[in-house]
Design a protein around this motif. Structure first.
Motif, PDB file in Angstrom:
ATOM      1  N   HIS A  60       7.709   0.808  -1.587  1.00  0.00           N
ATOM      2  CA  HIS A  60       8.903   0.303  -0.923  1.00  0.00           C
ATOM      3  C   HIS A  60       9.592   1.360  -0.056  1.00  0.00           C
ATOM      4  O   HIS A  60       9.875   1.114   1.121  1.00  0.00           O
ATOM      5  CB  HIS A  60       9.894  -0.223  -1.964  1.00  0.00           C
ATOM      6  CG  HIS A  60       9.314  -1.275  -2.863  1.00  0.00           C
ATOM      7  ND1 HIS A  60       8.658  -2.390  -2.379  1.00  0.00           N
ATOM      8  CD2 HIS A  60       9.290  -1.387  -4.216  1.00  0.00           C
ATOM      9  CE1 HIS A  60       8.260  -3.147  -3.389  1.00  0.00           C
ATOM     10  NE2 HIS A  60       8.624  -2.558  -4.517  1.00  0.00           N
ATOM     11  N   VAL A  61       9.875   2.514  -0.612  1.00  0.00           N
ATOM     12  CA  VAL A  61      10.643   3.531   0.117  1.00  0.00           C
ATOM     13  C   VAL A  61       9.837   4.073   1.291  1.00  0.00           C
ATOM     14  O   VAL A  61      10.353   4.202   2.413  1.00  0.00           O
ATOM     15  CB  VAL A  61      11.076   4.663  -0.832  1.00  0.00           C
ATOM     16  CG1 VAL A  61      11.774   5.773  -0.056  1.00  0.00           C
ATOM     17  CG2 VAL A  61      11.996   4.125  -1.929  1.00  0.00           C
ATOM     18  N   ARG A  62       8.580   4.416   1.038  1.00  0.00           N
ATOM     19  CA  ARG A  62       7.760   4.964   2.124  1.00  0.00           C
ATOM     20  C   ARG A  62       7.571   3.954   3.244  1.00  0.00           C
ATOM     21  O   ARG A  62       7.518   4.315   4.417  1.00  0.00           O
ATOM     22  CB  ARG A  62       6.404   5.429   1.592  1.00  0.00           C
ATOM     23  CG  ARG A  62       6.452   6.757   0.863  1.00  0.00           C
ATOM     24  CD  ARG A  62       5.103   7.429   0.836  1.00  0.00           C
ATOM     25  NE  ARG A  62       4.103   6.639   0.118  1.00  0.00           N
ATOM     26  CZ  ARG A  62       2.824   6.986   0.001  1.00  0.00           C
ATOM     27  NH1 ARG A  62       2.382   8.096   0.592  1.00  0.00           N
ATOM     28  NH2 ARG A  62       1.989   6.243  -0.688  1.00  0.00           N
ATOM     29  N   PHE A  63       7.474   2.674   2.890  1.00  0.00           N
ATOM     30  CA  PHE A  63       7.320   1.656   3.922  1.00  0.00           C
ATOM     31  C   PHE A  63       8.574   1.559   4.776  1.00  0.00           C
ATOM     32  O   PHE A  63       8.493   1.422   6.008  1.00  0.00           O
ATOM     33  CB  PHE A  63       7.026   0.299   3.292  1.00  0.00           C
ATOM     34  CG  PHE A  63       6.988  -0.827   4.292  1.00  0.00           C
ATOM     35  CD1 PHE A  63       5.939  -0.947   5.189  1.00  0.00           C
ATOM     36  CD2 PHE A  63       8.017  -1.763   4.351  1.00  0.00           C
ATOM     37  CE1 PHE A  63       5.900  -1.976   6.114  1.00  0.00           C
ATOM     38  CE2 PHE A  63       7.984  -2.796   5.269  1.00  0.00           C
ATOM     39  CZ  PHE A  63       6.932  -2.905   6.153  1.00  0.00           C
ATOM     40  N   LEU A  64       9.739   1.628   4.163  1.00  0.00           N
ATOM     41  CA  LEU A  64      10.984   1.574   4.926  1.00  0.00           C
ATOM     42  C   LEU A  64      11.079   2.758   5.882  1.00  0.00           C
ATOM     43  O   LEU A  64      11.447   2.593   7.061  1.00  0.00           O
ATOM     44  CB  LEU A  64      12.184   1.564   3.980  1.00  0.00           C
ATOM     45  CG  LEU A  64      13.566   1.517   4.638  1.00  0.00           C
ATOM     46  CD1 LEU A  64      13.706   0.273   5.504  1.00  0.00           C
ATOM     47  CD2 LEU A  64      14.659   1.580   3.580  1.00  0.00           C
ATOM     48  N   VAL A  65      10.735   3.948   5.380  1.00  0.00           N
ATOM     49  CA  VAL A  65      10.746   5.128   6.256  1.00  0.00           C
ATOM     50  C   VAL A  65       9.726   4.963   7.381  1.00  0.00           C
ATOM     51  O   VAL A  65      10.002   5.275   8.555  1.00  0.00           O
ATOM     52  CB  VAL A  65      10.466   6.405   5.434  1.00  0.00           C
ATOM     53  CG1 VAL A  65      10.298   7.614   6.355  1.00  0.00           C
ATOM     54  CG2 VAL A  65      11.582   6.647   4.426  1.00  0.00           C
ATOM     55  N   PHE A  66       8.541   4.489   7.028  1.00  0.00           N
ATOM     56  CA  PHE A  66       7.494   4.252   8.023  1.00  0.00           C
ATOM     57  C   PHE A  66       7.965   3.278   9.102  1.00  0.00           C
ATOM     58  O   PHE A  66       7.774   3.510  10.297  1.00  0.00           O
ATOM     59  CB  PHE A  66       6.258   3.691   7.311  1.00  0.00           C
ATOM     60  CG  PHE A  66       5.235   3.076   8.219  1.00  0.00           C
ATOM     61  CD1 PHE A  66       4.294   3.867   8.852  1.00  0.00           C
ATOM     62  CD2 PHE A  66       5.202   1.700   8.428  1.00  0.00           C
ATOM     63  CE1 PHE A  66       3.338   3.297   9.690  1.00  0.00           C
ATOM     64  CE2 PHE A  66       4.254   1.130   9.252  1.00  0.00           C
ATOM     65  CZ  PHE A  66       3.324   1.931   9.889  1.00  0.00           C
ATOM     66  N   TYR A  67       8.601   2.202   8.704  1.00  0.00           N
ATOM     67  CA  TYR A  67       9.095   1.187   9.640  1.00  0.00           C
ATOM     68  C   TYR A  67      10.086   1.793  10.631  1.00  0.00           C
ATOM     69  O   TYR A  67      10.000   1.580  11.843  1.00  0.00           O
ATOM     70  CB  TYR A  67       9.732   0.059   8.843  1.00  0.00           C
ATOM     71  CG  TYR A  67      10.260  -1.098   9.653  1.00  0.00           C
ATOM     72  CD1 TYR A  67       9.448  -2.188   9.953  1.00  0.00           C
ATOM     73  CD2 TYR A  67      11.578  -1.121  10.101  1.00  0.00           C
ATOM     74  CE1 TYR A  67       9.931  -3.268  10.675  1.00  0.00           C
ATOM     75  CE2 TYR A  67      12.072  -2.194  10.830  1.00  0.00           C
ATOM     76  CZ  TYR A  67      11.237  -3.260  11.114  1.00  0.00           C
ATOM     77  OH  TYR A  67      11.729  -4.320  11.837  1.00  0.00           O
ATOM     78  N   ARG A  94       0.828  -1.222   0.000  1.00  0.00           N
ATOM     79  CA  ARG A  94       0.000   0.000   0.000  1.00  0.00           C
ATOM     80  C   ARG A  94       0.852   1.258   0.000  1.00  0.00           C
ATOM     81  O   ARG A  94       0.522   2.240  -0.678  1.00  0.00           O
ATOM     82  CB  ARG A  94      -0.919  -0.006   1.232  1.00  0.00           C
ATOM     83  CG  ARG A  94      -1.812   1.232   1.343  1.00  0.00           C
ATOM     84  CD  ARG A  94      -2.810   1.273   0.216  1.00  0.00           C
ATOM     85  NE  ARG A  94      -3.630   2.478   0.272  1.00  0.00           N
ATOM     86  CZ  ARG A  94      -3.333   3.617  -0.324  1.00  0.00           C
ATOM     87  NH1 ARG A  94      -2.194   3.722  -1.031  1.00  0.00           N
ATOM     88  NH2 ARG A  94      -4.135   4.660  -0.251  1.00  0.00           N
ATOM     89  N   MET A  95       1.965   1.250   0.724  1.00  0.00           N
ATOM     90  CA  MET A  95       2.777   2.464   0.870  1.00  0.00           C
ATOM     91  C   MET A  95       3.818   2.623  -0.220  1.00  0.00           C
ATOM     92  O   MET A  95       4.223   3.738  -0.535  1.00  0.00           O
ATOM     93  CB  MET A  95       3.482   2.461   2.233  1.00  0.00           C
ATOM     94  CG  MET A  95       2.560   2.573   3.429  1.00  0.00           C
ATOM     95  SD  MET A  95       3.505   2.658   4.975  1.00  0.00           S
ATOM     96  CE  MET A  95       2.167   2.982   6.137  1.00  0.00           C
TER      97      MET A  95
END
Length: 274
Positions: free
Chosen positions: A136-143, A133-134
């Motif tokens: 790849h990059v946004r998910f890593l930052v989110f994590y 949903r986010m």
């Protein structure tokens, strides 16, 4: 406590970041001295001293995060014999530790096989959809942001504590918080210990909501003995941070597929056509 094994929520693209995070956690665990060689973490003195030195170097410590109080004496990883008998030698640190950076390194440390495998199971099941949903990059930052929120949130609640904080649980709790916001009705296959492990397919809001309630109860010191060894408050903070960060994405999130076949361990009857 229920054990999730699979969610009925397909993804559109390969969750490379989720796979990379799992691989990184496993590699770091295998490289952690004195841990990977034993399911229980080992009790040999030399192994224990190496582990203490490694954890002290790379773990997040609330007192260091809030007050920037770095210890003058730390475990060196060596063994020796003192007035009290054999033990771990302490001395002046041979490294410069950055408390803010330690929050990041602590996310990849685990105290044993069960700690590691439990975290990676939750990340594998729920992280792929959140990454899908986010992106790849946004998910890593989110994590990473959720991990920092969990680490500093726990430190603020335990500002005088010198106990090390390790594990990916805070960041993964953020993933769970995002999942319950984006797909509350998605079905999750779980194993429920009831004489035997009973397989059930339950909605995500029930599985993850129950998990969150348990963490909140445990963080208050109720319902569990030895609660001080697990940073339940970090789980709570990470979960809430994940919910808040994922909320803006909810309006454009496609709904999960309609449940078919087995439901709560029984086969659902087809609806009559009108």
């Amino acid at each position: 406590m229920v054990i999730p094994v699979h969610d009925v929520n397909p993804v559109r693209r390969t969750p490379w970041v989720t796979y990379a995070l799992i691989a990184a956690n496993v590699v770091v665990f295998l490289r952690t001295p004195g841990v990977a060689g034993s399911v229980a973490g080992g009790s040999d003195l030399a192994r224990l001293c190496h582990l203490q030195a490694f954890i002290d170097h790379y773990a997040a410590v609330p007192r260091e995060l809030i007050h920037h109080q770095l210890p003058r004496l730390v475990p060196t990883g060596r063994t020796g014999v003192g007035p009290q008998g054999p033990g771990c030698v302490v001395g002046a640190p041979s490294y410069d530790k950055s408390p803010p950076l330690s929050v990041l390194t602590a996310m990849f440390l685990h105290g044993g096989w069960l700690h590691l495998l439990g975290n990676m199971l939750f990340l594998l099941i729920f992280g792929n959809n959140v990454e899908d949903r986010m992106g790849h990059v946004r998910f890593l930052v989110f994590y990473v942001v959720c991990g920092y929120a969990a680490g500093y949130g726990f430190a603020l609640l335990n500002a005088s504590s010198g106990e090390p904080l390790i594990g990916a649980s805070g960041a993964i709790a953020g993933v769970l918080g995002a999942y319950i916001v984006l797909w509350p009705t998605a079905r999750v296959w779980v194993l429920v210990p009831f004489l035997v492990f009973l397989p059930l397919r339950l909605p995500a809001w029930l599985v993850l909501g129950f998990w969150f309630v348990l963490q909140a109860v445990y963080s208050s010191g109720h319902g569990v003995s030895g609660a001080g060894t697990v940073a339940y408050a970090a789980h709570v903070v990470g979960f809430v941070a994940g919910m808040l960060l994922a909320w803006p994405l909810k309006p454009g999130t496609p709904p999960p597929p309609e449940p078919r076949g087995l439901l709560f361990g029984r086969r659902a009857r087809p609806r009559s056509a009108w």
